[in-house]
Design an enzyme around this catalytic site. Sequence first.
Site, short mmCIF file in Angstrom:
data_model
loop_
_atom_site.label_atom_id
_atom_site.label_comp_id
_atom_site.label_asym_id
_atom_site.label_seq_id
_atom_site.Cartn_x
_atom_site.Cartn_y
_atom_site.Cartn_z
N GLN A 85 -32.07 32.72 10.81
CA GLN A 85 -31.55 31.92 11.91
C GLN A 85 -30.84 30.65 11.42
O GLN A 85 -30.71 29.67 12.14
CB GLN A 85 -32.67 31.56 12.88
CG GLN A 85 -33.19 32.73 13.69
CD GLN A 85 -32.10 33.41 14.51
OE1 GLN A 85 -31.12 32.79 14.89
NE2 GLN A 85 -32.27 34.69 14.77
N SER A 86 -30.36 30.68 10.20
CA SER A 86 -29.74 29.52 9.59
C SER A 86 -28.40 29.14 10.23
O SER A 86 -27.48 29.95 10.31
CB SER A 86 -29.51 29.79 8.10
OG SER A 86 -28.70 28.80 7.53
N ASN A 87 -28.30 27.89 10.66
CA ASN A 87 -27.00 27.36 11.11
C ASN A 87 -26.02 27.32 9.95
O ASN A 87 -24.83 27.64 10.11
CB ASN A 87 -27.18 25.94 11.65
CG ASN A 87 -27.99 25.89 12.92
OD1 ASN A 87 -27.73 26.61 13.86
ND2 ASN A 87 -28.99 25.02 12.94
#
Length: 348
Positions: A85-87
């Site tokens: 879920q890394s931006n």
Amino acid sequence: MNTHQHLVIERVAGQIPRHILAHYPTHLMRANRLTETLGDAELWFKRDDLISFGLGGNKIRGLEVMLAEALALNADYLVTGAGVQSNHVRATAATAAHAGLGCTAVYWGKPPAVMDGNYRLTNMLNAQFHFTGDDDRASVDTHIHQVAANLREQGHRPYKIPRGGACAMGVLGHVLAVFELYQQCLSQGMEPDAIVLAVGSGGTYAGWLLGIRLLKLHWKMLCYTVSREPEEVSRQVADLATQAAALLKLDWTFHKEDVPVLGGFIGQGYGIPSPEAAEAIKQVGRSEGILLDPVYTGKAMAGFLHGLQNRQFEQYKKIVFMHTGGEPAFFAGNGDWLNSGYREMEHG
């Protein structure tokens, strides 16, 4: 703006390579309704969540500098990593797509059962995935090197970006953010006393430290760690700021004592939403219509509001909260963390 500051901005901006991806400046807005509840403090938001590229977030600022270097090196792949879920990974995939480069996202652990949130967006942007099979976040660092080596063996020219984008080149993009905010404050006749920031891998904070020192500003940093213990974060940020200063030909050394970090609001751990953050998110959303995220800005806001309630910040009258983005987290999982139960979200 005095002559020194004008010359510094002109000189330093000229030293920083940059492939501009978005429109700047991002909006600086007063939180009118929320301010009414905060006593003597006046709260403003710097809306880097509204950066106009790749679904926003301040990770774009660092990537503009790294992309310029990658293109100068004739790279044909960007390789980076974090959690699914890394931006930062999502923003890197968008950057690679824009520049016509390949992208490999290195994720810790194993592939999740559901593709949603940033993971879905990164897939849609045509990034290749590589999972380490190890739940240790640090496993990403080793595998980034391995993936890059494999790409070189295949005849490619990969450009490695450390986990979360935390490197000296990326730090320089956040130095420019300090310059941008300073010029905005001057134009609006507003002089902030303090800047509130969520701190993960440390690149953003390092850029702010360096930019504030360059302009000789009196802004205080109220920074809340969301992943590591405060002392470890201080060392990491000091190292990054020192490395970035060297890129600007400055013989400056930052020490962990120069890097205050506030703790106590990580909750159960990195990427795990907390009840305090959920309450802060709801309070800001229902007061201002601004959506914070559960991994970074929600936890920093929880810490800041707690500090205000306990009169820790009475000396600061005008405060700017850096909204660094992260809203895709709202579209991952079922969102039960806003009410009951707190599901881990692998972020970065």
